[in-house]
Design a protein around this motif. Sequence first.
Motif, PDB file in Angstrom:
ATOM      1  N   UNK A   1       0.807  -1.219   0.000  1.00  0.00           N
ATOM      2  CA  UNK A   1       0.000   0.000   0.000  1.00  0.00           C
ATOM      3  C   UNK A   1       0.841   1.269   0.000  1.00  0.00           C
ATOM      4  N   UNK A   2       2.119   1.143  -0.261  1.00  0.00           N
ATOM      5  CA  UNK A   2       3.004   2.308  -0.227  1.00  0.00           C
ATOM      6  C   UNK A   2       2.573   3.335  -1.268  1.00  0.00           C
ATOM      7  N   UNK A   3       2.282   2.867  -2.469  1.00  0.00           N
ATOM      8  CA  UNK A   3       1.882   3.780  -3.544  1.00  0.00           C
ATOM      9  C   UNK A   3       0.546   4.426  -3.208  1.00  0.00           C
ATOM     10  N   UNK A   4      -0.391   3.634  -2.735  1.00  0.00           N
ATOM     11  CA  UNK A   4      -1.721   4.157  -2.403  1.00  0.00           C
ATOM     12  C   UNK A   4      -1.628   5.177  -1.273  1.00  0.00           C
ATOM     13  N   UNK A   5      -0.786   4.925  -0.302  1.00  0.00           N
ATOM     14  CA  UNK A   5      -0.644   5.843   0.833  1.00  0.00           C
ATOM     15  C   UNK A   5      -0.083   7.197   0.399  1.00  0.00           C
ATOM     16  N   UNK A   6       0.721   7.208  -0.649  1.00  0.00           N
ATOM     17  CA  UNK A   6       1.317   8.465  -1.117  1.00  0.00           C
ATOM     18  C   UNK A   6       0.354   9.278  -1.979  1.00  0.00           C
ATOM     19  N   UNK A   7      -0.701   8.653  -2.458  1.00  0.00           N
ATOM     20  CA  UNK A   7      -1.640   9.353  -3.335  1.00  0.00           C
ATOM     21  C   UNK A   7      -2.528  10.304  -2.536  1.00  0.00           C
ATOM     22  N   UNK A   8      -2.968  11.383  -3.184  1.00  0.00           N
ATOM     23  CA  UNK A   8      -3.960  12.239  -2.526  1.00  0.00           C
ATOM     24  C   UNK A   8      -5.277  11.473  -2.362  1.00  0.00           C
ATOM     25  N   UNK A   9      -6.073  11.903  -1.422  1.00  0.00           N
ATOM     26  CA  UNK A   9      -7.306  11.184  -1.079  1.00  0.00           C
ATOM     27  C   UNK A   9      -8.220  10.983  -2.288  1.00  0.00           C
ATOM     28  N   UNK A  10      -8.312  11.982  -3.158  1.00  0.00           N
ATOM     29  CA  UNK A  10      -9.196  11.874  -4.326  1.00  0.00           C
ATOM     30  C   UNK A  10      -8.705  10.845  -5.345  1.00  0.00           C
ATOM     31  N   UNK A  11      -7.432  10.535  -5.328  1.00  0.00           N
ATOM     32  CA  UNK A  11      -6.872   9.611  -6.318  1.00  0.00           C
ATOM     33  C   UNK A  11      -6.873   8.160  -5.849  1.00  0.00           C
ATOM     34  N   UNK A  12      -7.141   7.932  -4.578  1.00  0.00           N
ATOM     35  CA  UNK A  12      -7.059   6.570  -4.042  1.00  0.00           C
ATOM     36  C   UNK A  12      -8.119   5.642  -4.627  1.00  0.00           C
ATOM     37  N   UNK A  13      -9.341   6.105  -4.712  1.00  0.00           N
ATOM     38  CA  UNK A  13     -10.416   5.246  -5.229  1.00  0.00           C
ATOM     39  C   UNK A  13     -10.209   4.945  -6.717  1.00  0.00           C
ATOM     40  N   UNK A  14      -9.889   5.944  -7.554  1.00  0.00           N
ATOM     41  CA  UNK A  14      -9.620   5.600  -8.962  1.00  0.00           C
ATOM     42  C   UNK A  14      -8.430   4.646  -9.125  1.00  0.00           C
TER      43      UNK A  14
END
Length: 154
Positions: free
Chosen positions: A69-82
Amino acid sequence: MFLLKNIEEILASIAISITVLVVIVNVVLRYGFGFVVPWSEELSVICFIWAVYLGISSCYKHKLHMGVDVVVAMLPEKAKIPFRLCVSVFLLALNILMAVLSYQYLMLSNKVTPVMGVSYFVINGVLLLCFSLMAIHTVRFIASDVASLKRSSK
């Protein structure tokens, strides 16, 4: 509904229970009475294979497989679901591919086990079942992510 919702867990539990029971009975018979049940090893291996693959599908259904989840954790909140949606679409394609390959492999299963005479079709059938169930679960994950995406865009 309970049976359908928990089919992997139920079948895996039955398979692992049979495995344990057959192994215990065979050990008792071997060391207690000097008698070996010739088909016990084959049955326990078949049931164990089924338990493992059904367990894989069950863990996938409950999202219990390890992930990075390292990549997902670095993403802004709006980009996590896409991003999760893209990963799910990739996993859907992968599960469908594996189901198709499992089907092709299954169609080549023309041997039988030496003692019990069980067709390898029965043994290898769990591959098709497992990847098909995982594809179904992935569709459910995609639907959930799309619904979350719609809610967050409002």
